[in-house]
Design a protein around this motif. Structure first.
Motif, PDB file in Angstrom:
ATOM      1  N   CYS A 168       0.739  -1.303  -0.001  1.00 30.02           N
ATOM      2  CA  CYS A 168      -0.144  -0.034   0.017  1.00 30.02           C
ATOM      3  C   CYS A 168       0.900   1.076   0.003  1.00 30.02           C
ATOM      4  CB  CYS A 168      -1.162   0.023   1.108  1.00 30.02           C
ATOM      5  SG  CYS A 168      -0.351  -0.075   2.928  1.00 30.02           S
ATOM      6  N   TYR A 169       0.295   2.412  -0.203  1.00 29.12           N
ATOM      7  CA  TYR A 169       0.951   3.576  -0.104  1.00 29.12           C
ATOM      8  C   TYR A 169       0.103   4.746   0.548  1.00 29.12           C
ATOM      9  CZ  TYR A 169       4.855   6.584  -1.945  1.00 29.12           C
ATOM     10  OH  TYR A 169       5.853   7.340  -2.006  1.00 29.12           O
ATOM     11  N   GLU A 170       0.048   4.745   2.017  1.00 30.99           N
ATOM     12  CA  GLU A 170      -0.818   5.747   2.614  1.00 30.99           C
ATOM     13  C   GLU A 170      -0.219   6.866   3.336  1.00 30.99           C
ATOM     14  OE1 GLU A 170      -4.148   5.110   2.668  1.00 30.99           O
ATOM     15  OE2 GLU A 170      -4.033   3.208   1.480  1.00 30.99           O
ATOM     16  N   PRO A 171      -1.034   8.015   3.606  1.00 28.80           N
ATOM     17  CA  PRO A 171      -0.187   9.191   3.928  1.00 28.80           C
ATOM     18  C   PRO A 171       0.063   8.697   5.575  1.00 28.80           C
ATOM     19  CG  PRO A 171      -2.071   9.961   2.864  1.00 28.80           C
ATOM     20  CD  PRO A 171      -2.142   8.178   2.657  1.00 28.80           C
ATOM     21  N   ALA A 172       1.190   9.191   6.198  1.00 28.72           N
ATOM     22  CA  ALA A 172       1.401   8.981   7.712  1.00 28.72           C
ATOM     23  C   ALA A 172       0.484   9.852   8.595  1.00 28.72           C
ATOM     24  CB  ALA A 172       2.915   9.247   7.972  1.00 28.72           C
ATOM     25  N   LYS A 173      -0.091   9.206   9.561  1.00 21.81           N
ATOM     26  CA  LYS A 173      -0.892   9.748  10.458  1.00 21.81           C
ATOM     27  C   LYS A 173      -0.461   9.589  11.863  1.00 21.81           C
ATOM     28  CE  LYS A 173      -4.861   9.991   7.534  1.00 21.81           C
ATOM     29  NZ  LYS A 173      -6.466   9.513   7.259  1.00 21.81           N
ATOM     30  N   VAL A 174      -0.745  10.220  12.829  1.00 27.31           N
ATOM     31  CA  VAL A 174      -0.507  10.031  14.258  1.00 27.31           C
ATOM     32  C   VAL A 174      -0.946   8.523  14.462  1.00 27.31           C
ATOM     33  CG1 VAL A 174      -0.620  10.454  16.536  1.00 27.31           C
ATOM     34  CG2 VAL A 174      -0.494  12.355  14.911  1.00 27.31           C
ATOM     35  N   GLY A 175      -0.099   7.629  15.029  1.00 24.05           N
ATOM     36  CA  GLY A 175      -0.642   6.322  15.344  1.00 24.05           C
ATOM     37  C   GLY A 175      -0.834   5.256  14.185  1.00 24.05           C
ATOM     38  N   SER A 176      -0.429   5.705  12.962  1.00 27.34           N
ATOM     39  CA  SER A 176      -0.989   4.919  11.890  1.00 27.34           C
ATOM     40  C   SER A 176      -0.226   3.526  11.940  1.00 27.34           C
ATOM     41  CB  SER A 176      -0.947   5.436  10.750  1.00 27.34           C
ATOM     42  OG  SER A 176       0.507   6.016  10.243  1.00 27.34           O
ATOM     43  N   ALA A 177       1.073   3.598  12.197  1.00 26.46           N
ATOM     44  CA  ALA A 177       2.120   2.406  12.004  1.00 26.46           C
ATOM     45  C   ALA A 177       1.327   1.363  13.221  1.00 26.46           C
ATOM     46  CB  ALA A 177       3.343   2.576  12.229  1.00 26.46           C
ATOM     47  N   ASP A 178       1.233   2.052  14.448  1.00 18.45           N
ATOM     48  CA  ASP A 178       0.853   1.124  15.561  1.00 18.45           C
ATOM     49  C   ASP A 178      -0.667   0.298  15.077  1.00 18.45           C
ATOM     50  OD1 ASP A 178       3.098   1.666  16.885  1.00 18.45           O
ATOM     51  OD2 ASP A 178       1.911   3.386  18.128  1.00 18.45           O
ATOM     52  N   ARG A 179      -1.388   1.288  14.433  1.00 14.50           N
ATOM     53  CA  ARG A 179      -2.799   0.555  14.237  1.00 14.50           C
ATOM     54  C   ARG A 179      -2.687  -0.254  13.218  1.00 14.50           C
ATOM     55  NH1 ARG A 179      -4.186   6.054  14.789  1.00 14.50           N
ATOM     56  NH2 ARG A 179      -3.841   6.549  12.741  1.00 14.50           N
ATOM     57  N   ALA A 180      -1.848  -0.327  12.218  1.00 15.17           N
ATOM     58  CA  ALA A 180      -1.665  -1.149  11.180  1.00 15.17           C
ATOM     59  C   ALA A 180      -0.980  -2.338  11.526  1.00 15.17           C
ATOM     60  CB  ALA A 180      -0.623  -0.534  10.117  1.00 15.17           C
ATOM     61  N   GLU A 181       0.103  -2.316  12.555  1.00 13.29           N
ATOM     62  CA  GLU A 181       0.479  -3.519  13.146  1.00 13.29           C
ATOM     63  C   GLU A 181      -0.684  -4.342  13.935  1.00 13.29           C
ATOM     64  OE1 GLU A 181       3.533  -4.540  16.882  1.00 13.29           O
ATOM     65  OE2 GLU A 181       3.624  -2.643  15.954  1.00 13.29           O
TER      66      GLU A 181
END
Length: 250
Positions: A168-181
Motif C-alpha cells: 500500500c501507499y498511505e499518508p502518515a498519521k499519528v499512530g498509523s503504524a501502530d494501528r496497522a500492526e
C-alpha cells in the motif's frame, strides 16, 4: 525439518515524478534485500510513481515511462532468484489503477490488479487479485493498494492461502503504524494465514501530507517483525513458519 518461507519487505525511497529516479533507488535497495536470499521480496504499491505525483499519474506518457523503467529494473535484477513484486500505476480500459508487477529472474509474470477490480475477462498480461503465486513451498496472493483493514473485506482470497501480501501507499498519521500492526495481527488470526504489509515511502511528501515507510509481518495472529523509517527505506526479512500458519487454519 522446519518448513519456512523467507520474505523480505522493502519500503523503498522515491523520486516523485521520476520513474527513472525511483528505479535507481529501488535497484540498490532490492539488491541489499536479495543478499539475504529471500524467497519473496515485496515493495509498496505505486512505488515507481507515487500518489504525490498527483495528476502525472493520469498521463499516458508517464505510465509508459513506468513500464519502461520496470523493464530496466527487471533486466538489472535478472540474476535475482526471488519472486519480486513492484508497484506501479497502469492503464486499464482507460482508467489508471494501482497494480503490482510480478517479476522472477527478469521475466514479467503479469500485472496483479487490486481486488476492487471486478472479476472478468482482462487484457493479456493482467491478473486478478485471486491469482495464486508459489514460492518457498507456500501459496501466496497479493492485494495491491490494500492495508490490513481493507484486506478483511476480501477474506475469501485467503482461502487455501498461506500468506497474503499487502502493498500500500498511505499518508502518515499519528499512530498509523501502530494501528496497522494491530490490524495485521487481527487479519492474520481471523483468516488463518501469514500477512505481510509494506507501505511506502519514507522519503516522500506532498503538502499537506507526508509518508512514512513501514513494514509489518504477522504470523497466525502474532506480530513477528516490524520496521519503520522516515526519510529512508525501511526493510525487514523474516522466515515465516508454514507449519504454524497451516495449523492455525485447522
Amino acid at each position: 525439518m522446519l518448513n519456512l518461507i523467507r520474505i523480505a519487505a522493502v519500503t523503498g525511497r522515491v523520486d516523485p515524478g521520476s520513474p527513472a529516479g525511483c528505479r535507481k533507488y529501488l535497484t540498490e535497495e532490492i539488491k541489499k534485500a536479495g543478499a539475504h536470499s529471500p524467497d519473496v521480496i515485496l515493495l509498496p504499491s505505486d512505488i515507481l510513481l507515487p500518489p504525490s505525483a498527483q495528476s502525472l499519474r493520469r498521463q499516458g506518457f508517464m505510465l509508459d515511462l513506468c513500464r519502461q523503467e520496470l523493464s530496466r529494473l527487471a533486466e538489472d535484477l535478472r540474476e535475482l532468484p526471488s519472486l519480486l513484486f513492484v508497484g506501479l500505476p497502469v492503464s486499464l480500459h482507460g482508467v489508471t489503477v494501482s497494480a503490482m508487477a510480478a517479476l522472477r529472474q527478469g521475466e514479467l509474470l503479469g500485472f496483479v490488479l487490486p481486488p476492487s477490480v471486478p472479476e472478468g475477462p482482462l487484457p493479456e498480461g493482467f491478473l486478478p487479485a485471486s491469482a495464486v503465486f508459489e514460492a518457498g513451498g507456500a501459496r501466496l496472493r497479493v492485494l495491491p493498494g490494500c492495508d490490513a483493514g481493507k484486506a478483511l473485506q476480501y477474506g475469501s482470497l485467503a482461502r487455501d492461502c498461506d500468506c497474503l501480501l499487502l502493498p500500500c501507499y498511505e499518508p502518515a498519521k499519528v499512530g498509523s503504524a501502530d494501528r496497522a500492526e494491530q490490524a495485521l495481527s487481527v487479519l492474520s488470526r481471523e483468516l488463518g494465514c501469514a500477512a505481510v504489509l509494506c507501505c511506502g515511502a519514507g522519503s516522500d511528501s506532498s503538502h499537506p501530507v507526508c509518508y512514512r515507510g513501514f513494514a509489518v509481518i504477522a504470523e497466525a495472529g502474532e506480530t513477528v517483525s516490524v520496521q519503520a523509517e522516515f526519510g529512508q527505506s525501511a526493510s525487514l526479512c523474516y522466515d515465516i513458519d508454514l507449519d504454524i500458519v497451516r495449523r492455525s487454519r485447522d
